[in-house]
Design an enzyme around this catalytic site. Structure first.
Site, PDB file in Angstrom:
ATOM      1  N   ASP A  48       0.843  -1.193   0.000  1.00 55.53           N
ATOM      2  CA  ASP A  48       0.000   0.000   0.000  1.00 55.53           C
ATOM      3  C   ASP A  48       0.888   1.257   0.000  1.00 55.53           C
ATOM      4  O   ASP A  48       2.069   1.190   0.343  1.00 55.53           O
ATOM      5  CB  ASP A  48      -0.883  -0.044   1.254  1.00 55.53           C
ATOM      6  CG  ASP A  48      -1.720   1.204   1.404  1.00 55.53           C
ATOM      7  OD1 ASP A  48      -2.453   1.539   0.467  1.00 55.53           O
ATOM      8  OD2 ASP A  48      -1.606   1.852   2.471  1.00 55.53           O
ATOM      9  N   ASP A  70      -0.334   5.128   0.846  1.00 56.28           N
ATOM     10  CA  ASP A  70      -0.570   6.129   1.881  1.00 56.28           C
ATOM     11  C   ASP A  70      -0.725   5.466   3.245  1.00 56.28           C
ATOM     12  O   ASP A  70      -1.544   4.562   3.401  1.00 56.28           O
ATOM     13  CB  ASP A  70      -1.807   6.969   1.542  1.00 56.28           C
ATOM     14  CG  ASP A  70      -1.616   8.428   1.905  1.00 56.28           C
ATOM     15  OD1 ASP A  70      -1.063   8.695   2.995  1.00 56.28           O
ATOM     16  OD2 ASP A  70      -1.982   9.293   1.106  1.00 56.28           O
ATOM     17  N   ASP A 127      -1.640  -0.404   5.915  1.00 58.08           N
ATOM     18  CA  ASP A 127      -1.952   0.194   7.216  1.00 58.08           C
ATOM     19  C   ASP A 127      -3.443   0.153   7.532  1.00 58.08           C
ATOM     20  O   ASP A 127      -3.855   0.611   8.586  1.00 58.08           O
ATOM     21  CB  ASP A 127      -1.499   1.664   7.244  1.00 58.08           C
ATOM     22  CG  ASP A 127      -2.314   2.511   6.280  1.00 58.08           C
ATOM     23  OD1 ASP A 127      -2.339   2.180   5.076  1.00 58.08           O
ATOM     24  OD2 ASP A 127      -2.946   3.483   6.728  1.00 58.08           O
TER      25      ASP A 127
END
Ligand SMILES: [Mg+2]
Length: 269
Positions: free
Chosen positions: A7, A9, A203
């Site tokens: 991922d 961001d 995240d």
């Protein structure tokens, strides 16, 4: 061979700030020729723009290592063979991905309405999209994110605009981005590895980890973005998933998941 779907961001950077150890992690993958893709639900940027942004943050990747929900939407729509006329509600990253895939962007009798984040969304755009869908255009949504972190606090994402289009049209979109298996399966196919040999690192428990788990990948949640040391248990409960690994950050991931490669990298001059 192990591959990685990573991922962006909250995992490699936060807005304009690189996350500690992100650049070193990507260098480790590059140096060891380990296959990876950076998989993002963000439909607004092209792979070129993502790579440039990361270069400014000191993280070196090539555009072909980036796979966006806009690219996955174009790939999905090309496979459907419903037609090539597309009405876009979205930004440059989405428009460019669709044109690159050979779609004709049009306001007249589209075969698809494809929608991503559109920071100049208006009542007129809502009306047009709903009318096209009511007239039979297939409705495709790049990503379901309702809220996004941004420099000035949270802001509404593509999923919040989609809620208005769905409410007005009565039609649920085909969702492309994480946790949808559509983007995960395309990304896994690009790596050319069996899902069990792929780590999904992110995240966000509800998108990255859920998407990875559904696709049959190994999953690692990093506590550097949406999930933090303070909220991780609540986030996992609300997402209803359990990652294979919970890591403080990417250095912790290297230590736990790839100690051999980590040691090799550390020993290199
Ligand atoms: Mg993220």
């Amino acid at each position: 061979m192990i591959g990685f779907l990573i991922d962006l961001d909250g995992t490699l950077y936060r807005g304009r700030e690189p996350i500690p150890h992100a650049a070193a992690f990507i260098r480790l993958l590059n140096d060891n020729h380990l296959p990876y893709l950076l998989v993002t639900n963000n439909s607004s940027r092209t792979p070129q723009q993502v790579a440039e942004h990361m270069h400014e943050l000191g993280i070196e990747v090539t555009p072909d290592a980036v796979y966006t929900s806009s690219q996955a939407a174009a790939q999905y729509m090309a496979e459907q063979r419903h037609g090539s006329r597309v009405h876009v509600v979205g930004e440059a990253g989405l428009q460019i991905a669709l044109e690159a895939a050979g779609f004709l962007l049009t306001e007249e009798t589209p075969d698809f309405v494809v929608q991503g984040i559109d920071r100049s969304f208006t009542y007129t755009k809502l009306t047009e999209a709903v009318r096209h869908i009511k007239n039979g255009a297939a409705y495709v949504l790049t990503n379901p994110d309702r809220m996004l972190p941004s420099d000035g606090g949270l802001m509404p994402g593509a999923g919040s605009l989609a809620a208005s289009i769905t409410s007005a049209s009565g039609v649920e979109p085909v969702v492309i981005g994480k946790p949808s298996p559509i983007i995960m399966n395309y990304a896994i196919a690009r790596l050319g590895l069996p899902p069990a040999d792929v780590w999904v690192i992110g995240d966000n428990a509800a998108t990255d980890i859920r998407g990875g788990a559904v696709a049959g990948c190994r999953t690692a949640l990093v506590l550097t973005g949406v999930a933090t040391a303070e909220n991780v248990q609540a986030q996992l409960e609300s997402a209803g998933v359990t990652p294979d690994m919970i890591c403080e950050d990417l250095q912790d991931f290297i230590r736990k998941a790839m100690p051999q490669d980590g040691a090799n990298a550390a020993n290199r001059p």
